[in-house]
Design a protein around this motif. Structure first.
Motif, mmCIF file in Angstrom:
data_model
loop_
_atom_site.group_PDB
_atom_site.id
_atom_site.type_symbol
_atom_site.label_atom_id
_atom_site.label_comp_id
_atom_site.label_asym_id
_atom_site.label_seq_id
_atom_site.Cartn_x
_atom_site.Cartn_y
_atom_site.Cartn_z
ATOM 1 N N ASN A 61 0.850 -1.187 0.000
ATOM 2 C CA ASN A 61 0.000 0.000 0.000
ATOM 3 C C ASN A 61 0.886 1.238 0.000
ATOM 4 O O ASN A 61 1.729 1.400 0.880
ATOM 5 C CB ASN A 61 -0.900 -0.002 1.227
ATOM 6 C CG ASN A 61 -1.861 -1.172 1.214
ATOM 7 O OD1 ASN A 61 -2.557 -1.403 0.236
ATOM 8 N ND2 ASN A 61 -1.890 -1.927 2.295
ATOM 9 N N SER A 75 3.989 9.404 -9.857
ATOM 10 C CA SER A 75 2.657 9.419 -10.477
ATOM 11 C C SER A 75 2.731 8.968 -11.935
ATOM 12 O O SER A 75 1.984 8.096 -12.371
ATOM 13 C CB SER A 75 2.057 10.832 -10.433
ATOM 14 O OG SER A 75 1.942 11.294 -9.125
ATOM 15 N N LEU A 78 3.968 5.155 -12.385
ATOM 16 C CA LEU A 78 2.915 4.153 -12.202
ATOM 17 C C LEU A 78 1.923 4.172 -13.364
ATOM 18 O O LEU A 78 1.476 3.120 -13.824
ATOM 19 C CB LEU A 78 2.192 4.392 -10.875
ATOM 20 C CG LEU A 78 3.037 4.225 -9.604
ATOM 21 C CD1 LEU A 78 2.218 4.594 -8.373
ATOM 22 C CD2 LEU A 78 3.607 2.820 -9.491
ATOM 23 N N TYR A 79 1.591 5.364 -13.841
ATOM 24 C CA TYR A 79 0.672 5.494 -14.973
ATOM 25 C C TYR A 79 1.251 4.832 -16.234
ATOM 26 O O TYR A 79 0.551 4.119 -16.945
ATOM 27 C CB TYR A 79 0.393 6.985 -15.218
ATOM 28 C CG TYR A 79 -0.511 7.263 -16.383
ATOM 29 C CD1 TYR A 79 -1.888 7.208 -16.243
ATOM 30 C CD2 TYR A 79 0.020 7.603 -17.627
ATOM 31 C CE1 TYR A 79 -2.728 7.471 -17.315
ATOM 32 C CE2 TYR A 79 -0.805 7.862 -18.703
ATOM 33 C CZ TYR A 79 -2.177 7.794 -18.542
ATOM 34 O OH TYR A 79 -2.997 8.045 -19.617
ATOM 35 N N GLU A 82 1.759 0.572 -16.014
ATOM 36 C CA GLU A 82 0.623 -0.233 -15.539
ATOM 37 C C GLU A 82 0.737 -1.685 -16.000
ATOM 38 O O GLU A 82 1.021 -1.962 -17.162
ATOM 39 C CB GLU A 82 -0.690 0.355 -16.062
ATOM 40 C CG GLU A 82 -1.923 -0.409 -15.621
ATOM 41 C CD GLU A 82 -3.214 0.220 -16.118
ATOM 42 O OE1 GLU A 82 -4.274 -0.287 -15.732
ATOM 43 O OE2 GLU A 82 -3.159 1.208 -16.882
ATOM 44 N N ALA A 106 0.056 -0.639 -10.665
ATOM 45 C CA ALA A 106 -1.275 -0.097 -10.944
ATOM 46 C C ALA A 106 -1.161 1.425 -10.833
ATOM 47 O O ALA A 106 -0.427 1.918 -9.974
ATOM 48 C CB ALA A 106 -2.300 -0.622 -9.951
ATOM 49 N N GLY A 108 -2.228 5.398 -10.051
ATOM 50 C CA GLY A 108 -2.957 6.074 -8.975
ATOM 51 C C GLY A 108 -3.961 7.067 -9.512
ATOM 52 O O GLY A 108 -4.062 7.289 -10.724
ATOM 53 N N ALA A 120 -2.521 10.291 -3.823
ATOM 54 C CA ALA A 120 -3.153 9.088 -4.362
ATOM 55 C C ALA A 120 -2.723 7.910 -3.510
ATOM 56 O O ALA A 120 -1.661 7.937 -2.879
ATOM 57 C CB ALA A 120 -2.742 8.866 -5.816
ATOM 58 N N GLN A 121 -3.574 6.896 -3.481
ATOM 59 C CA GLN A 121 -3.267 5.655 -2.789
ATOM 60 C C GLN A 121 -3.439 4.512 -3.766
ATOM 61 O O GLN A 121 -4.405 4.480 -4.528
ATOM 62 C CB GLN A 121 -4.202 5.439 -1.606
ATOM 63 C CG GLN A 121 -4.050 6.483 -0.523
ATOM 64 C CD GLN A 121 -5.026 6.272 0.616
ATOM 65 O OE1 GLN A 121 -6.158 5.861 0.411
ATOM 66 N NE2 GLN A 121 -4.580 6.563 1.823
ATOM 67 N N VAL A 122 -2.484 3.594 -3.735
ATOM 68 C CA VAL A 122 -2.578 2.395 -4.564
ATOM 69 C C VAL A 122 -2.225 1.184 -3.714
ATOM 70 O O VAL A 122 -1.469 1.286 -2.748
ATOM 71 C CB VAL A 122 -1.655 2.449 -5.803
ATOM 72 C CG1 VAL A 122 -2.107 3.493 -6.790
ATOM 73 C CG2 VAL A 122 -0.208 2.673 -5.417
ATOM 74 N N SER A 123 -2.803 0.062 -4.078
ATOM 75 C CA SER A 123 -2.440 -1.222 -3.500
ATOM 76 C C SER A 123 -1.872 -2.059 -4.632
ATOM 77 O O SER A 123 -2.606 -2.462 -5.539
ATOM 78 C CB SER A 123 -3.665 -1.923 -2.891
ATOM 79 O OG SER A 123 -4.121 -1.208 -1.767
ATOM 80 N N LEU A 124 -0.559 -2.261 -4.593
ATOM 81 C CA LEU A 124 0.119 -2.991 -5.658
ATOM 82 C C LEU A 124 0.326 -4.439 -5.224
ATOM 83 O O LEU A 124 0.852 -4.691 -4.125
ATOM 84 C CB LEU A 124 1.466 -2.341 -5.967
ATOM 85 C CG LEU A 124 1.429 -0.844 -6.304
ATOM 86 C CD1 LEU A 124 2.834 -0.335 -6.588
ATOM 87 C CD2 LEU A 124 0.502 -0.568 -7.462
#
Length: 140
Positions: A61, A75, A78-79, A82, A106, A108, A120-124
């Motif tokens: 996370n 940012s 990650l974009y 993907e 993934a 954000g 932003a939060q992501v769970s990878l």
């Protein structure tokens, strides 16, 4: 029974490296979290109850500041990556024992609330499980 010492730490000077680039200035949270289950089977008698633990699955996370104006920001990274697998290193205390893992990227969120820093939060997903560095005892 022996009393086991504890050595808590404050998250304030960490390392977060993605492949060869360091992103600790971009993130405010790195947390590896496991999820596991207990599976139970019951037969037709009260004594026929069996429980089994499953292997944990892991996610990383991340909470990070959005930055869409810097070409190599987290940012954008990650974009643009993907679905790819990336190797990361996280040291909760910079220079101390770390954690390495292969994550599945993934992207954000884009944007946020007025008068707030856009985060932003992501769970990878973690491929396998994180690997802990061995503890090295200091020489006496």
């Amino acid at each position: 029974m022996a009393s086991v010492d504890v050595n808590p730490f404050l998250m304030k000077d960490c390392l977060f490296q993605v492949e060869a680039d360091q992103y600790e200035a971009h993130v405010s949270q790195v947390q590896f979290s496991p999820t596991s289950q207990t599976v139970t089977w019951k037969g037709l008698t009260p004594a026929a109850v069996f429980s089994f633990g499953t292997a944990a699955t892991w996610v990383a996370n991340l909470t990070f500041a959005q930055d869409w104006s810097t070409a190599d920001s987290l940012s954008r990274y990650l974009y643009e990556h993907e679905g790819e697998e990336i190797d990361v290193t996280f040291e909760p205390v910079a220079g101390g024992p770390g954690v390495t893992a292969t994550l599945i990227v993934a992207p954000g969120a884009i944007g946020g609330q007025v008068d707030q820093v856009a985060t932003a939060q992501v769970s990878l997903g973690v491929k396998g499980k994180p690997v802990l560095d061995p503890i090295v005892d200091p020489e006496p």
